[in-house]
Design a protein around this motif. Sequence first.
Motif, PDB file in Angstrom:
ATOM      1  N   ALA A 155      -9.985   3.964  13.496  1.00 54.94           N
ATOM      2  CA  ALA A 155      -9.450   2.818  14.239  1.00 54.94           C
ATOM      3  C   ALA A 155     -10.077   2.781  15.634  1.00 54.94           C
ATOM      4  CB  ALA A 155      -7.929   2.919  14.340  1.00 54.94           C
ATOM      5  N   THR A 156     -10.220   3.953  16.238  1.00 57.35           N
ATOM      6  CA  THR A 156     -10.818   4.034  17.578  1.00 57.35           C
ATOM      7  C   THR A 156     -12.276   3.579  17.532  1.00 57.35           C
ATOM      8  OG1 THR A 156      -9.370   5.923  17.961  1.00 57.35           O
ATOM      9  CG2 THR A 156     -11.103   5.551  19.577  1.00 57.35           C
ATOM     10  N   VAL A 157     -12.999   4.029  16.501  1.00 56.91           N
ATOM     11  CA  VAL A 157     -14.415   3.641  16.357  1.00 56.91           C
ATOM     12  C   VAL A 157     -14.519   2.115  16.273  1.00 56.91           C
ATOM     13  CG1 VAL A 157     -16.380   3.662  14.759  1.00 56.91           C
ATOM     14  CG2 VAL A 157     -15.175   5.790  15.262  1.00 56.91           C
TER      15      VAL A 157
ATOM     16  N   VAL B  81      -4.584   7.684  -5.541  1.00 60.45           N
ATOM     17  CA  VAL B  81      -4.539   6.568  -6.505  1.00 60.45           C
ATOM     18  C   VAL B  81      -5.343   5.411  -5.928  1.00 60.45           C
ATOM     19  CG1 VAL B  81      -3.035   4.879  -7.637  1.00 60.45           C
ATOM     20  CG2 VAL B  81      -2.280   7.250  -7.391  1.00 60.45           C
ATOM     21  N   ASP B  82      -5.118   5.111  -4.641  1.00 56.95           N
ATOM     22  CA  ASP B  82      -5.895   4.071  -3.969  1.00 56.95           C
ATOM     23  C   ASP B  82      -6.006   4.424  -2.487  1.00 56.95           C
ATOM     24  OD1 ASP B  82      -7.177   1.770  -3.165  1.00 56.95           O
ATOM     25  OD2 ASP B  82      -5.966   0.462  -4.438  1.00 56.95           O
ATOM     26  N   ALA B  83      -7.237   4.536  -2.014  1.00 54.37           N
ATOM     27  CA  ALA B  83      -7.441   4.892  -0.601  1.00 54.37           C
ATOM     28  C   ALA B  83      -7.587   3.644   0.269  1.00 54.37           C
ATOM     29  CB  ALA B  83      -8.681   5.766  -0.462  1.00 54.37           C
ATOM     30  N   TYR B  84      -7.632   2.453  -0.331  1.00 57.65           N
ATOM     31  CA  TYR B  84      -7.768   1.183   0.389  1.00 57.65           C
ATOM     32  C   TYR B  84      -8.946   1.235   1.373  1.00 57.65           C
ATOM     33  CZ  TYR B  84      -3.026   0.934  -1.458  1.00 57.65           C
ATOM     34  OH  TYR B  84      -1.935   0.968  -2.285  1.00 57.65           O
ATOM     35  N   LEU B  85     -10.104   1.541   0.837  1.00 61.93           N
ATOM     36  CA  LEU B  85     -11.295   1.750   1.673  1.00 61.93           C
ATOM     37  C   LEU B  85     -11.713   0.522   2.467  1.00 61.93           C
ATOM     38  CD1 LEU B  85     -13.713   3.946  -0.461  1.00 61.93           C
ATOM     39  CD2 LEU B  85     -12.505   4.530   1.622  1.00 61.93           C
ATOM     40  N   SER B  86     -11.658  -0.666   1.815  1.00 61.30           N
ATOM     41  CA  SER B  86     -12.103  -1.883   2.529  1.00 61.30           C
ATOM     42  C   SER B  86     -11.166  -2.180   3.680  1.00 61.30           C
ATOM     43  CB  SER B  86     -12.131  -3.079   1.585  1.00 61.30           C
ATOM     44  OG  SER B  86     -12.912  -2.773   0.473  1.00 61.30           O
ATOM     45  N   LYS B  88      -9.489  -0.098   5.407  1.00 61.51           N
ATOM     46  CA  LYS B  88      -9.689   0.854   6.503  1.00 61.51           C
ATOM     47  C   LYS B  88     -10.993   0.598   7.266  1.00 61.51           C
ATOM     48  CE  LYS B  88      -6.786   4.324   4.387  1.00 61.51           C
ATOM     49  NZ  LYS B  88      -6.741   5.468   3.495  1.00 61.51           N
ATOM     50  N   GLY B  89     -11.805  -0.292   6.727  1.00 64.26           N
ATOM     51  CA  GLY B  89     -13.037  -0.649   7.432  1.00 64.26           C
ATOM     52  C   GLY B  89     -12.886  -1.948   8.216  1.00 64.26           C
ATOM     53  N   ASP B  90     -11.679  -2.493   8.288  1.00 65.23           N
ATOM     54  CA  ASP B  90     -11.442  -3.750   8.999  1.00 65.23           C
ATOM     55  C   ASP B  90     -10.302  -3.515   9.989  1.00 65.23           C
ATOM     56  OD1 ASP B  90     -10.356  -6.166   9.805  1.00 65.23           O
ATOM     57  OD2 ASP B  90     -10.738  -7.183   7.915  1.00 65.23           O
ATOM     58  N   LEU B  91     -10.622  -3.576  11.270  1.00 64.66           N
ATOM     59  CA  LEU B  91      -9.641  -3.214  12.302  1.00 64.66           C
ATOM     60  C   LEU B  91      -8.372  -4.072  12.244  1.00 64.66           C
ATOM     61  CD1 LEU B  91      -9.043  -1.405  14.732  1.00 64.66           C
ATOM     62  CD2 LEU B  91     -10.202  -3.061  16.180  1.00 64.66           C
ATOM     63  N   ASP B  92      -8.525  -5.379  12.022  1.00 62.29           N
ATOM     64  CA  ASP B  92      -7.344  -6.254  11.987  1.00 62.29           C
ATOM     65  C   ASP B  92      -6.453  -5.928  10.791  1.00 62.29           C
ATOM     66  OD1 ASP B  92      -7.959  -7.981  14.288  1.00 62.29           O
ATOM     67  OD2 ASP B  92      -9.712  -8.481  13.091  1.00 62.29           O
ATOM     68  N   ALA B  93      -7.079  -5.693   9.635  1.00 70.62           N
ATOM     69  CA  ALA B  93      -6.310  -5.348   8.428  1.00 70.62           C
ATOM     70  C   ALA B  93      -5.633  -3.987   8.608  1.00 70.62           C
ATOM     71  CB  ALA B  93      -7.230  -5.326   7.213  1.00 70.62           C
ATOM     72  N   LEU B 120       6.403  -3.886  -2.689  1.00 74.78           N
ATOM     73  CA  LEU B 120       6.041  -4.843  -1.637  1.00 74.78           C
ATOM     74  C   LEU B 120       4.926  -4.261  -0.765  1.00 74.78           C
ATOM     75  CD1 LEU B 120       6.715  -7.514  -0.113  1.00 74.78           C
ATOM     76  CD2 LEU B 120       8.338  -6.192   1.245  1.00 74.78           C
ATOM     77  N   LEU B 121       5.089  -2.991  -0.361  1.00 71.15           N
ATOM     78  CA  LEU B 121       4.079  -2.359   0.497  1.00 71.15           C
ATOM     79  C   LEU B 121       2.777  -2.139  -0.274  1.00 71.15           C
ATOM     80  CD1 LEU B 121       3.409  -1.132   3.265  1.00 71.15           C
ATOM     81  CD2 LEU B 121       4.288   1.050   2.446  1.00 71.15           C
ATOM     82  N   ALA B 122       2.888  -1.689  -1.521  1.00 70.21           N
ATOM     83  CA  ALA B 122       1.682  -1.453  -2.329  1.00 70.21           C
ATOM     84  C   ALA B 122       0.915  -2.761  -2.519  1.00 70.21           C
ATOM     85  CB  ALA B 122       2.066  -0.849  -3.678  1.00 70.21           C
ATOM     86  N   ASN B 123       1.644  -3.870  -2.774  1.00 71.32           N
ATOM     87  CA  ASN B 123       0.986  -5.175  -2.938  1.00 71.32           C
ATOM     88  C   ASN B 123       0.312  -5.618  -1.652  1.00 71.32           C
ATOM     89  OD1 ASN B 123       1.744  -5.377  -5.558  1.00 71.32           O
ATOM     90  ND2 ASN B 123       3.514  -6.697  -5.186  1.00 71.32           N
ATOM     91  N   LEU B 124       1.007  -5.392  -0.541  1.00 72.62           N
ATOM     92  CA  LEU B 124       0.436  -5.779   0.757  1.00 72.62           C
ATOM     93  C   LEU B 124      -0.878  -5.035   1.003  1.00 72.62           C
ATOM     94  CD1 LEU B 124       1.215  -6.957   3.885  1.00 72.62           C
ATOM     95  CD2 LEU B 124       1.100  -4.492   4.189  1.00 72.62           C
ATOM     96  N   LEU B 125      -0.862  -3.713   0.760  1.00 72.69           N
ATOM     97  CA  LEU B 125      -2.069  -2.916   1.029  1.00 72.69           C
ATOM     98  C   LEU B 125      -3.211  -3.350   0.105  1.00 72.69           C
ATOM     99  CD1 LEU B 125      -0.461   0.623   1.573  1.00 72.69           C
ATOM    100  CD2 LEU B 125      -1.144  -1.036   3.298  1.00 72.69           C
ATOM    101  N   SER B 126      -2.889  -3.629  -1.168  1.00 71.44           N
ATOM    102  CA  SER B 126      -3.936  -4.083  -2.103  1.00 71.44           C
ATOM    103  C   SER B 126      -4.496  -5.429  -1.658  1.00 71.44           C
ATOM    104  CB  SER B 126      -3.367  -4.229  -3.517  1.00 71.44           C
ATOM    105  OG  SER B 126      -2.910  -2.991  -3.959  1.00 71.44           O
ATOM    106  N   ALA B 127      -3.603  -6.333  -1.203  1.00 70.89           N
ATOM    107  CA  ALA B 127      -4.059  -7.662  -0.777  1.00 70.89           C
ATOM    108  C   ALA B 127      -4.931  -7.550   0.475  1.00 70.89           C
ATOM    109  CB  ALA B 127      -2.850  -8.565  -0.515  1.00 70.89           C
ATOM    110  N   LEU B 128      -4.523  -6.702   1.423  1.00 66.94           N
ATOM    111  CA  LEU B 128      -5.335  -6.510   2.632  1.00 66.94           C
ATOM    112  C   LEU B 128      -6.686  -5.920   2.258  1.00 66.94           C
ATOM    113  CD1 LEU B 128      -2.697  -5.042   5.151  1.00 66.94           C
ATOM    114  CD2 LEU B 128      -3.833  -7.264   5.329  1.00 66.94           C
ATOM    115  N   ASP B 129      -6.657  -5.015   1.297  1.00 66.40           N
ATOM    116  CA  ASP B 129      -7.895  -4.388   0.825  1.00 66.40           C
ATOM    117  C   ASP B 129      -8.812  -5.431   0.179  1.00 66.40           C
ATOM    118  OD1 ASP B 129      -9.191  -1.842   0.683  1.00 66.40           O
ATOM    119  OD2 ASP B 129      -8.980  -1.945  -1.500  1.00 66.40           O
ATOM    120  N   ALA B 130      -8.178  -6.438  -0.456  1.00 70.12           N
ATOM    121  CA  ALA B 130      -8.968  -7.479  -1.119  1.00 70.12           C
ATOM    122  C   ALA B 130      -9.443  -8.536  -0.129  1.00 70.12           C
ATOM    123  CB  ALA B 130      -8.121  -8.127  -2.216  1.00 70.12           C
TER     124      ALA B 130
END
Lengths: 202, 254
Positions: A155-157, B81-86, B88-93, B120-130
Amino acid sequence: MPETSATPEPILRLVEALHRLPGIGPKSAQRLAYHLVRAAPHEAEGLARALLEARERIRYCSRCVNLTERDPCAICADPRRDQATICVVEQPLDVVAVERSGIYRGVYHVLHGILNPMEGIGPEHLHIDALVARVAAGDVREVIMATNPSLEGEATVMYVQRVVAPHGVRVTRLARGLPSGADLEYADTVTLARALEGRQEL
Amino acid sequence: MAGRPPRTIATEAIVLRRRPIGEADAVLTLLTLAEGRVDAVARGIRKPQAKLRGHLEPVTRSRLMLARGRSLDVVAQAETVDAYLSLKGDLDALAVALYCCELTELAAPAQTPQLELFHLLANLLSALDAGVRPASAARYFELHLLSAAGYELQVACCASCGSELAEAESLFSAAAGGILCPSCRAGATGRLLSVRAQKVLRYCGRSGLEEFCALRMPTETDAEVRAALGEAVRTALDAEPRAAKFLDQLGERP
């Protein structure tokens, strides 16, 4: 509280002071306090002097915000260092770690923390504005983000990249992947994905 | 022996928060499928060679084996199970994901299964990831989190008398639990909501997450909905989410 009443007041105060230090629990604080009062006088006095001296003489470097005795610090003042490359780290100890590698010849910027929105640590608690000011002043070619490969580090990066990139500098981050001696079977998805992204030709 | 509780439990969990303790350990706050919100210790997780480290990052869904400890459970095994990589690569998400994890932690009672909240939380994280619009996803989560936690907002009829709402600017009162009709709003405090903002709130309540995130609305309506839901969340949870400030700071940046 029979134990407390049997303990002299100065020792209690010392235990309390030591207990406030990071990583020191109540038992460790007690052990350290009793060790110090039983040790030879010069040992305790030496510790007290070192503590006071460090507090009095150590300050923040006005350029890189690292802890230093002289301002600017030895690294910032060294003409052999590449002033156009800034390595951004979380803590002063990270500077020591990168220096130990012996291959980095640029300068540093210490944030003194990391973004952690859930703990209420935002950009205003870090020295990000000072970094942006350094970059905006010109003559900086590259900012190397050397934060820990954790969620907060990432997040910092991303935040630093967002505020620094408009100034036209190159923002890079340390490579991520499998540590030496790691077991592929136990590697998590993120680490493996990053290791694959950062693969190198042999 | 028959009534003895099991010494380990296997469950899926979303890691909400990680706090360092001691030299290399961490206390994790988890939203588990089996037991709702649970705090558990992950031993040695901050060492670089820790095998479980990457599986237990915040905002990660993992399959866990928890061993019963004296005060806190201990993480014995973990597999992502899911690391939600995309995401975590988007600061706003990521900022929205952290905010929603914090809201979940505040809303979920300890050791009580929260299936609706988990999904609800799992769906939110998947949607943000998408790649859905993070700000809309946050609004959707706020409204539905309140329902899941038992504080469903009344936005289709008057929160006080239940009468139908006229198509006009109305008072939204977080303390009253929704929108108030003109006869009930006397003496109530809150903020005025435009007809458009009321419609957005109603649509948010009945639509799916992706559908709602696809909705485009004027900036001023967005601000109205955001302020109303933010106030409702703070009132219902009786807390000021810390991650909300960072979201505001990101919004301030051009």
